[in-house]
Write a protein that holds these residues in place. Structure first.
Motif, PDB file in Angstrom:
ATOM      1  N   ASP A 194      15.999  -1.915  -6.989  1.00 21.24           N
ATOM      2  CA  ASP A 194      16.344  -0.721  -6.216  1.00 21.24           C
ATOM      3  C   ASP A 194      15.201   0.289  -6.152  1.00 21.24           C
ATOM      4  OD1 ASP A 194      18.959  -1.687  -5.796  1.00 21.24           O
ATOM      5  OD2 ASP A 194      19.603  -0.917  -7.749  1.00 21.24           O
ATOM      6  N   HIS A 195      14.047  -0.077  -6.650  1.00 25.42           N
ATOM      7  CA  HIS A 195      12.891   0.828  -6.632  1.00 25.42           C
ATOM      8  C   HIS A 195      12.402   0.985  -5.192  1.00 25.42           C
ATOM      9  CE1 HIS A 195       8.826   2.350  -7.420  1.00 25.42           C
ATOM     10  NE2 HIS A 195       9.256   2.674  -8.630  1.00 25.42           N
ATOM     11  N   PRO A 196      11.910   2.167  -4.818  1.00 27.52           N
ATOM     12  CA  PRO A 196      11.425   2.380  -3.442  1.00 27.52           C
ATOM     13  C   PRO A 196      10.352   1.382  -2.999  1.00 27.52           C
ATOM     14  CG  PRO A 196      11.644   4.479  -4.578  1.00 27.52           C
ATOM     15  CD  PRO A 196      11.905   3.418  -5.603  1.00 27.52           C
ATOM     16  N   LEU A 197       9.522   0.911  -3.933  1.00 30.17           N
ATOM     17  CA  LEU A 197       8.455  -0.015  -3.560  1.00 30.17           C
ATOM     18  C   LEU A 197       8.956  -1.449  -3.367  1.00 30.17           C
ATOM     19  CD1 LEU A 197       5.504   1.095  -5.890  1.00 30.17           C
ATOM     20  CD2 LEU A 197       5.905   1.693  -3.493  1.00 30.17           C
ATOM     21  N   ASN A 232       6.237  -5.066   1.819  1.00 27.55           N
ATOM     22  CA  ASN A 232       5.636  -6.399   1.836  1.00 27.55           C
ATOM     23  C   ASN A 232       4.374  -6.460   0.995  1.00 27.55           C
ATOM     24  OD1 ASN A 232       7.588  -7.485   3.570  1.00 27.55           O
ATOM     25  ND2 ASN A 232       6.484  -6.756   5.388  1.00 27.55           N
ATOM     26  N   SER A 233       3.645  -5.356   0.952  1.00 26.73           N
ATOM     27  CA  SER A 233       2.424  -5.262   0.162  1.00 26.73           C
ATOM     28  C   SER A 233       2.264  -3.824  -0.301  1.00 26.73           C
ATOM     29  CB  SER A 233       1.213  -5.703   0.992  1.00 26.73           C
ATOM     30  OG  SER A 233       0.027  -5.596   0.246  1.00 26.73           O
ATOM     31  N   VAL A 234       1.754  -3.640  -1.514  1.00 27.83           N
ATOM     32  CA  VAL A 234       1.604  -2.303  -2.084  1.00 27.83           C
ATOM     33  C   VAL A 234       0.138  -2.081  -2.416  1.00 27.83           C
ATOM     34  CG1 VAL A 234       2.332  -0.722  -3.892  1.00 27.83           C
ATOM     35  CG2 VAL A 234       3.923  -2.464  -3.066  1.00 27.83           C
ATOM     36  N   SER A 235      -0.423  -0.976  -1.927  1.00 24.95           N
ATOM     37  CA  SER A 235      -1.833  -0.685  -2.156  1.00 24.95           C
ATOM     38  C   SER A 235      -2.061  -0.232  -3.594  1.00 24.95           C
ATOM     39  CB  SER A 235      -2.306   0.411  -1.196  1.00 24.95           C
ATOM     40  OG  SER A 235      -1.692   1.650  -1.520  1.00 24.95           O
ATOM     41  N   TYR A 236      -3.293  -0.374  -4.045  1.00 22.61           N
ATOM     42  CA  TYR A 236      -3.626   0.073  -5.396  1.00 22.61           C
ATOM     43  C   TYR A 236      -3.533   1.592  -5.520  1.00 22.61           C
ATOM     44  CZ  TYR A 236      -5.191  -4.668  -6.349  1.00 22.61           C
ATOM     45  OH  TYR A 236      -5.227  -6.025  -6.524  1.00 22.61           O
ATOM     46  N   ASN A 268      14.631   1.945 -13.121  1.00 26.19           N
ATOM     47  CA  ASN A 268      13.672   2.643 -12.255  1.00 26.19           C
ATOM     48  C   ASN A 268      12.916   3.755 -12.979  1.00 26.19           C
ATOM     49  OD1 ASN A 268      14.252   1.067  -9.947  1.00 26.19           O
ATOM     50  ND2 ASN A 268      16.057   2.327  -9.507  1.00 26.19           N
ATOM     51  N   LEU A 269      12.654   3.546 -14.278  1.00 29.04           N
ATOM     52  CA  LEU A 269      11.837   4.514 -15.015  1.00 29.04           C
ATOM     53  C   LEU A 269      10.350   4.296 -14.760  1.00 29.04           C
ATOM     54  CD1 LEU A 269      13.719   4.623 -18.436  1.00 29.04           C
ATOM     55  CD2 LEU A 269      13.787   6.292 -16.584  1.00 29.04           C
ATOM     56  N   GLY A 270      10.007   3.184 -14.153  1.00 26.04           N
ATOM     57  CA  GLY A 270       8.612   2.887 -13.859  1.00 26.04           C
ATOM     58  C   GLY A 270       8.460   1.428 -13.485  1.00 26.04           C
ATOM     59  N   ILE A 271       7.209   0.969 -13.372  1.00 27.01           N
ATOM     60  CA  ILE A 271       6.911  -0.415 -13.044  1.00 27.01           C
ATOM     61  C   ILE A 271       6.109  -1.017 -14.192  1.00 27.01           C
ATOM     62  CG2 ILE A 271       6.947   0.024 -10.571  1.00 27.01           C
ATOM     63  CD1 ILE A 271       3.912   0.073 -10.570  1.00 27.01           C
ATOM     64  N   THR A 272       5.983  -2.348 -14.204  1.00 26.39           N
ATOM     65  CA  THR A 272       5.251  -2.975 -15.298  1.00 26.39           C
ATOM     66  C   THR A 272       4.435  -4.155 -14.796  1.00 26.39           C
ATOM     67  OG1 THR A 272       5.462  -3.746 -17.585  1.00 26.39           O
ATOM     68  CG2 THR A 272       7.042  -4.639 -15.994  1.00 26.39           C
ATOM     69  N   TYR A 273       3.649  -4.689 -15.697  1.00 29.76           N
ATOM     70  CA  TYR A 273       2.719  -5.799 -15.453  1.00 29.76           C
ATOM     71  C   TYR A 273       3.106  -6.898 -16.433  1.00 29.76           C
ATOM     72  CZ  TYR A 273      -2.026  -7.758 -14.652  1.00 29.76           C
ATOM     73  OH  TYR A 273      -3.107  -8.529 -14.311  1.00 29.76           O
ATOM     74  N   ILE A 274       3.487  -8.047 -15.912  1.00 29.47           N
ATOM     75  CA  ILE A 274       4.161  -9.012 -16.768  1.00 29.47           C
ATOM     76  C   ILE A 274       3.864 -10.435 -16.313  1.00 29.47           C
ATOM     77  CG2 ILE A 274       6.303  -9.236 -15.412  1.00 29.47           C
ATOM     78  CD1 ILE A 274       7.820  -8.770 -18.079  1.00 29.47           C
ATOM     79  N   SER A 275       4.046 -11.384 -17.210  1.00 27.50           N
ATOM     80  CA  SER A 275       3.859 -12.789 -16.844  1.00 27.50           C
ATOM     81  C   SER A 275       4.916 -13.223 -15.825  1.00 27.50           C
ATOM     82  CB  SER A 275       3.969 -13.668 -18.092  1.00 27.50           C
ATOM     83  OG  SER A 275       4.055 -15.039 -17.738  1.00 27.50           O
ATOM     84  N   HIS A 328      17.215  -9.217 -10.689  1.00 29.06           N
ATOM     85  CA  HIS A 328      17.150  -7.844 -11.185  1.00 29.06           C
ATOM     86  C   HIS A 328      15.804  -7.169 -10.885  1.00 29.06           C
ATOM     87  CE1 HIS A 328      20.962  -8.087 -13.334  1.00 29.06           C
ATOM     88  NE2 HIS A 328      20.586  -9.267 -13.787  1.00 29.06           N
ATOM     89  N   PHE A 329      14.786  -7.979 -10.597  1.00 26.76           N
ATOM     90  CA  PHE A 329      13.441  -7.428 -10.427  1.00 26.76           C
ATOM     91  C   PHE A 329      12.783  -8.011  -9.183  1.00 26.76           C
ATOM     92  CE2 PHE A 329      14.469  -7.565 -14.927  1.00 26.76           C
ATOM     93  CZ  PHE A 329      14.315  -6.238 -15.277  1.00 26.76           C
ATOM     94  N   VAL A 330      11.750  -7.308  -8.689  1.00 28.19           N
ATOM     95  CA  VAL A 330      11.035  -7.710  -7.485  1.00 28.19           C
ATOM     96  C   VAL A 330       9.541  -7.680  -7.779  1.00 28.19           C
ATOM     97  CG1 VAL A 330      10.506  -7.103  -5.095  1.00 28.19           C
ATOM     98  CG2 VAL A 330      12.833  -6.824  -5.967  1.00 28.19           C
TER      99      VAL A 330
END
Length: 289
Positions: free
Chosen positions: A171-174, A178-182, A233-240, A252-254
């Motif tokens: 449910d996060h806005p991002l 289709n693609s998210v800029s740095y 939706n407290l933030g985003i993460t970097y994960i395997s 649950h995640f995108v």
């Protein structure tokens, strides 16, 4: 010099546990017998193998020289016993895993290994820094890590390819992009693993180079806690990607698609002086297959 199997067993048990009490429990001996066996070994060698401080023993330089030899001799004795035993249920292998591997790959691996061999290694799960230290001090026999090690005393063999991805809650806005800029990612709150973990190091040394002063809002030592926060939706993460593929997290995640793919290599690691016993060899061959 007449060094006995019992003396080496006592020495190795104390070295791995750091405690006479724990060694006594593991070997089913009294603490007095443990103390006597260690004293006899040190007297024969003419050196102290441990530094004593507040009733705790810390292996010293002389002890670290003896430990790989003792481990090898004990493993060879265990191997002799295995040659004439049909019951391998008590076979022990101290296996270290980093958290992603231990949480999301290891259960299936243990199932397959148990089906093939009839016994299960004893795993310890921690971050890369912790597990690498344990391998270096012979506290565990072998480790599965999310990256290479720099210690020259450790052998690190490539094992599996892995991809790190950026994810958000569904449910996060991002999540609809289709693609998210740095530049857009730089504005988000990041929920990451703690310093000392391979995942955090990979973020700092790879993805963070494309971001402008990323805000690390939370630093936690468990991915499950991070994912629960991401789901809210407290933030985003970097994960395997392997975590995202787990059935428990499906839906649950995108994945947030960026301009690059970030690949890394899982490795199998052991001490260069570690004796490759039949037990350890069977696990290494299983992993390599």
């Amino acid at each position: 010099m007449n060094i006995t199997f019992k003396q080496l067993s006592v020495f190795a048990s104390i070295a791995h546990s750091g405690s006479m009490t724990l060694a006594a429990e593991a070997l089913f001996m009294t603490k007095g017998a443990i103390s006597q066996a260690l004293a006899e070994l040190e007297n024969q060698l003419g050196v102290r193998l441990f530094d004593r401080q507040h009733a705790r023993l810390y292996i010293n330089h002389e002890g670290r020289k003896l430990l790989p030899v003792a481990d090898e001799l004990l493993a060879r004795m265990q191997g002799v016993g295995m040659l004439f035993s049909e019951n391998l249920q008590n076979t022990q292998l101290r296996l270290g895993c980093t958290r992603t591997i231990g949480s999301y790959l290891l259960p299936g691996m243990l199932e397959g290994f148990a089906n093939d061999n009839g016994w299960i290694p004893q795993p310890i799960i921690g971050n890369t820094q912790e597990i690498s230290r344990m391998v270096a001090h012979f506290e565990i026999d072998v480790a599965l890590l999310e990256g290479a090690v720099t210690d020259p005393n450790l052998i690190s063999e490539p094992w599996l390819d892995d991809e790190m991805i950026v994810i958000s809650g569904r449910d996060h806005p991002l999540s609809k992009e289709n693609s998210v800029s740095y530049s857009r990612l730089s504005q988000e709150r990041w929920l990451l693993r703690e310093q000392g973990s391979s995942s955090r190091a990979f973020f700092d040394n790879q993805l963070a180079l494309y971001l402008d002063n990323p805000q690390v809002a939370l630093s936690l030592n468990a991915f499950d806690a991070i994912l629960c926060c991401v789901a809210r939706n407290l933030g985003i993460t970097y994960i395997s990607r392997r975590v995202l593929q787990h059935p428990f997290y499906a839906g649950h995640f995108v994945q947030l698609h960026t301009g690059h793919r970030f690949m890394r290599k899982f490795t199998l690691c052991y001490h260069k002086n570690k004796f490759i016993s039949p037990t350890l060899k069977s696990w290494i061959q299983f992993c390599q297959s």
